[in-house]
Design an enzyme around this catalytic site. Structure first.
Site, PDB file in Angstrom:
ATOM      1  N   CYS A  70      58.341 -11.035  42.828  1.00 43.20           N
ATOM      2  CA  CYS A  70      59.379 -10.413  42.014  1.00 43.20           C
ATOM      3  C   CYS A  70      59.845  -9.088  42.626  1.00 43.20           C
ATOM      4  CB  CYS A  70      58.832 -10.176  40.601  1.00 43.20           C
ATOM      5  SG  CYS A  70      59.929  -9.226  39.540  1.00 43.20           S
ATOM      6  N   TYR A 201      71.857 -11.500  41.135  1.00 40.30           N
ATOM      7  CA  TYR A 201      71.538 -12.397  40.024  1.00 40.30           C
ATOM      8  C   TYR A 201      72.809 -12.816  39.288  1.00 40.30           C
ATOM      9  CZ  TYR A 201      66.516 -11.553  40.474  1.00 40.30           C
ATOM     10  OH  TYR A 201      65.228 -11.507  40.941  1.00 40.30           O
TER      11      TYR A 201
END
Length: 361
Positions: A70, A201
């Site tokens: 992440c 994203y």
């Protein structure tokens, strides 16, 4: 930000805890939920501005749960290492994939975190907030004595590591958030977050062609701004590494491996942008950055977890990573990576990136 884990996840599967359909909403742009647990760990344990309980910085009391995969969690691992907080704050590392419920500790013996004794990070959230309704996100700071999550507010965690944990910094720890530069760092960070960190994203999780095109245009406007800014200066703000560089690096490290193809951010590869690519290599070759970057886990995370984008679950073999180790030439721009400080020492035993997961030639 990703939330939740792997033990019940199968690539392309439709099991009870599958993540299929969890990321893209048809016809809509991607909007990140930025409502985090806002508690802070501070030097004096003072209460928060909004009535949050006070948590005092104490060596050995907290465990940082941060998946290598992440980017938001990777930031906290880098800052912890640069500041030498390994002795004060232990590190729990979930595996690279998760299902719709939680990140899991499937890389640890018995599938349990060896300090917290839990299989799922969700357990620490529920210990504090039974039935916690939001994403079970990393990074998270967990109070070891109670096993309850303290905060998952990732932008504040690293700032507090720099400003509230100074008693536990190593000798020679750099100042990653120098007071005279904070306004400029905050301004740069805001643009980098909205347009780049989160911009990739918005491209990848766009639910319509129009939403994708708008996100794509915004991303590349910001990437061009960064290319221009970094052509004449070695670091984003000032002449040393700061919080701003840490925040940008974790996106750049994932750009060619994931975002270029998987998220359709494909005007150019990072390796085709001279200043940004040299800047990224400069940081990668600086202790604390490349030695905390696990490309195998990064690719497994995105390509397996995002079932609605990559339903086959196939993880790409490329790209060639050896370029990360090529000379960058950024020394010619001057700058002092650690300012008046020194580089961190070797990676703590047990926290090394697995052989073959980095950028070895």
């Amino acid at each position: 930000m990703s939330h939740d884990t792997e033990s019940t996840l199968t690539a392309g599967g439709t099991g009870e805890h599958s993540t299929r359909g969890a990321y893209v909403t048809g016809g809509q742009e991607f909007t990140r939920d930025t409502n985090y647990i806002e508690d802070r760990v501070t030097r004096d344990g003072r209460p928060g501005d909004h009535g949050e309980p006070g948590w005092r910085a104490e060596a050995g009391r907290y465990r940082l749960v941060a998946a290598r995969a992440c980017p938001w969690a990777n930031r906290t691992v880098i800052v912890r290492r640069l500041l030498g907080l390994e002795e004060a704050i232990s590190l729990g590392q979930p595996g690279p994939t998760h299902d719709s419920r939680s990140w899991t500790f499937d890389l640890d013996p018995g599938g349990k975190d060896p300090v917290l004794g839990i299989e799922r990070l969700q357990e620490a959230y529920f210990k504090r907030f039974p039935g916690y309704p939001r994403g079970i996100t990393v990074p998270a700071l967990v109070d070891v004595p109670t096993g309850a999550v303290v905060t998952n507010n990732f932008p504040q965690i690293t700032l507090d590591f720099s400003t509230e944990w100074t008693e536990f910094h190593r000798p020679g720890a750099p100042d990653l958030y120098p007071e005279p530069l904070r306004d400029e760092i905050d301004t740069v960070n805001k643009r980098v977050f909205t347009e780049v960190n989160n911009g990739v994203y918005r491209c990848g999780f766009a639910g319509s062609q129009e939403a994708y095109q708008a996100a794509y245009d915004r991303l590349w406007t910001a990437m061009d701004w960064l290319e221009d800014r970094l052509t004449a200066q070695r670091y984003l703000v000032g002449d040393t590494i700061t919080e701003a560089d840490v925040r940008l690096f974790t996106t750049l490290a994932r750009f060619d491996a994931v975002y270029h193809g998987h998220f359709k951010c494909n005007r150019q590869k990072l390796s085709e942008m001279p200043a940004l690519w040299a800047y990224a290599r400069d940081l990668f070759q600086t202790p604390g950055f490349g030695d905390t970057t696990d490309f195998v886990q990064i690719k497994q995370h995105y390509y397996i977890v995002h079932e609605d984008i990559n339903p086959t679950g196939i993880v790409p073999a490329g790209p060639d990573l050896s370029g990360w180790l090529e000379a960058h030439g950024r020394e010619a721009l001057g700058g002092r990576p650690f300012g008046d400080g020194t580089p961190p020492g070797p990676v703590r035993k047990g926290e090394e990136v697995e052989p073959g997961h980095g950028a070895a030639r």
